[in-house]
Scaffold this active site. Sequence first.
Site, PDB file in Angstrom:
ATOM      1  N   SER A 157      22.020 102.974 158.109  1.00 21.74           N
ATOM      2  CA  SER A 157      22.521 102.562 159.423  1.00 21.74           C
ATOM      3  C   SER A 157      23.956 103.023 159.601  1.00 21.74           C
ATOM      4  O   SER A 157      24.730 103.096 158.626  1.00 21.74           O
ATOM      5  CB  SER A 157      22.459 101.034 159.546  1.00 21.74           C
ATOM      6  OG  SER A 157      23.157 100.591 160.690  1.00 21.74           O
ATOM      7  N   TYR A 170      22.678  92.637 156.767  1.00 24.58           N
ATOM      8  CA  TYR A 170      21.924  93.855 157.076  1.00 24.58           C
ATOM      9  C   TYR A 170      22.666  95.095 156.585  1.00 24.58           C
ATOM     10  O   TYR A 170      22.082  95.969 155.921  1.00 24.58           O
ATOM     11  CB  TYR A 170      21.698  93.939 158.585  1.00 24.58           C
ATOM     12  CG  TYR A 170      21.050  95.216 159.051  1.00 24.58           C
ATOM     13  CD1 TYR A 170      19.674  95.401 158.935  1.00 24.58           C
ATOM     14  CD2 TYR A 170      21.810  96.249 159.607  1.00 24.58           C
ATOM     15  CE1 TYR A 170      19.071  96.578 159.350  1.00 24.58           C
ATOM     16  CE2 TYR A 170      21.224  97.427 160.025  1.00 24.58           C
ATOM     17  CZ  TYR A 170      19.854  97.598 159.901  1.00 24.58           C
ATOM     18  OH  TYR A 170      19.271  98.770 160.311  1.00 24.58           O
TER      19      TYR A 170
END
Length: 265
Positions: A157, A170
């Site tokens: 990400s 996350y």
Amino acid sequence: MTTMNTTTTNITANGAKIAIVTGASRGLGRNTALRIAAKGSDVIITYRSKKEEADAVVAEIRALGRKAAAFQLDTGNVSSFPAFVGELRAALQHTFGRDTFDHLVNNAGHGEYALLADTTEAQFDGLVNVHFKGVFFLTQALLPLIADGGRIVNLSSGLTRISAAGFSAYSAVKGAIEILSVYMAKELGARGIAVNTVAPGAIETDFLGGAVRDTPEMNKTFADMIALGRVGVPDDIGPMIASLLTEDNRWINAQRIEVSGGQVI
């Protein structure tokens, strides 16, 4: 034992590469699977619960003239991996005429938004199990079936390079994946297997319930951070991953490749 539902095409021997894309019934995974097929590879996808959507992706791959299969798999449940590998091995032999596959794209995942003070152990464990532990042990389980000279792409990400409150857990597990990818590249290099990480920026998908896609204010907030002036769409990511698996990019290894349109530069 997890029940595996499969959808396969007829047996043909065409010498094509075979790619596995996890979590490919929709979103980035779906786009990636279709783009890989469009470049001439056969594709095996996994899905967690959306069988009808997975079957539709298989049909689209067939329409491109490629062979395909869909397997139900919860990538956060390590105990289900032996059964999955067994059924995959059978499908490779009987449907694809192979004992191995060539490319693995570890895409399956989900998002959680919670401030550090509010993150629950269940949220934390869910992220670790799917995004890190699952990737580690699924790749381990598949190593005997990956052909020498193959490719592995792990999804990370853009949030590992920049920070945004609410994404600590996350982003931390995605950071772990980036380190893991380097070690995979080191250990698998003797087999000619290249391993890279692709890190999408803000993108319009179902992530967090489609927040970036469906919330105009959030969409604009992220778009204002991006040099190219908009958030990404699946068509910005899938083709890049498909290209990374081709011989044109055979010498790219152990890299983190951000695909974000120039987010926060």
